[in-house]
Scaffold this motif. Structure first.
Motif: not given
Length: 214
Positions: A73-96
């Motif tokens: 996302i344009s304008g994203e900061t590390t704090s924004g990344g922390v807020a979004r990462i767990k739902p993304l991991l649960e939804r996408e189940t990535p390898a990397w």
């Protein structure tokens, strides 16, 4: 006995055919999640021409069963990344997971201590999910002063070394600061630069992904 033999023969043929079809099926795709800011979201770039899409196309050309998911996302900061990462991991189940964040923290002169803590939190979340975190580093313009710039870049190194995580020191290597490869704002690479960035990431990722598979 002839009809019974015919039934057994038919069953044998069906089983053998089913086995052949199963053996011919391609390997399931594994997900490569990109969590970044405008540099990865394709700010100012025609849709489909940003480096993340070009990287996805490279995997396809190389017949690699990897699905690239761009959550930048344009304008994203590390704090924004922390807020979004767990739902993304649960939804996408990535390898990397490629973490390309921190540039906006630096440009806004935000706390580097907080930035480091946020990067660490994202690395922890990725590892807890069973995926492999990968850091994509960035540099900030010289007008921020050598001391702040040096401390900013060291944050990526410290997090990578502390966690034994692969780090691409500068995502825009060979691109940043080159007039004909940058947009007018001198921060974002232009469309001509996107294949070069994709090549940077591709060459960096190849041994990283092989290491995980081994």
């Amino acid at each position: 006995m002839r009809p019974l033999f015919s039934v057994f023969s038919l069953i044998l043929i069906v089983v053998c055919f089913s086995g052949a079809v199963s053996a011919a099926q391609p390997a399931p795709h594994r997900v490569l999640l990109v969590l970044g800011d405008s540099l990865s979201a394709g700010y100012g770039i025609a849709q489909g021409q940003e480096w993340v899409t070009l990287l996805s196309q490279r995997f396809a050309r190389e017949a690699q069963p990897v699905k690239v998911v761009n959550a930048s996302i344009s304008g994203e900061t590390t704090s924004g990344g922390v807020a979004r990462i767990k739902p993304l991991l649960e939804r996408e189940t990535p390898a990397w997971v490629l973490i390309e964040l921190g540039g906006n923290d630096g440009l806004r002169g935000m706390s580097l201590v907080a930035m480091e803590a946020n990067l660490q939190a994202m690395v922890d979340a990725v590892e807890e999910s069973g995926a492999q975190p990968v850091l994509l580093g960035i540099k900030i313009p010289p007008n921020y002063g050598n001391k702040y710039r040096s401390r900013f870049e060291q944050v990526f190194v410290d997090v990578a070394e502390r966690n034994d995580v692969a780090l691409l020191p500068f995502l825009l290597d060979g691109v940043g600061g080159i007039d004909n490869l940058m947009q007018a704002d001198r921060i974002h690479p232009n469309q001509q630069a996107q294949p070069l960035i994709a090549d940077n990431v591709w060459e960096f990722l190849k041994p990283v992904m092989v290491k995980r598979d081994n």
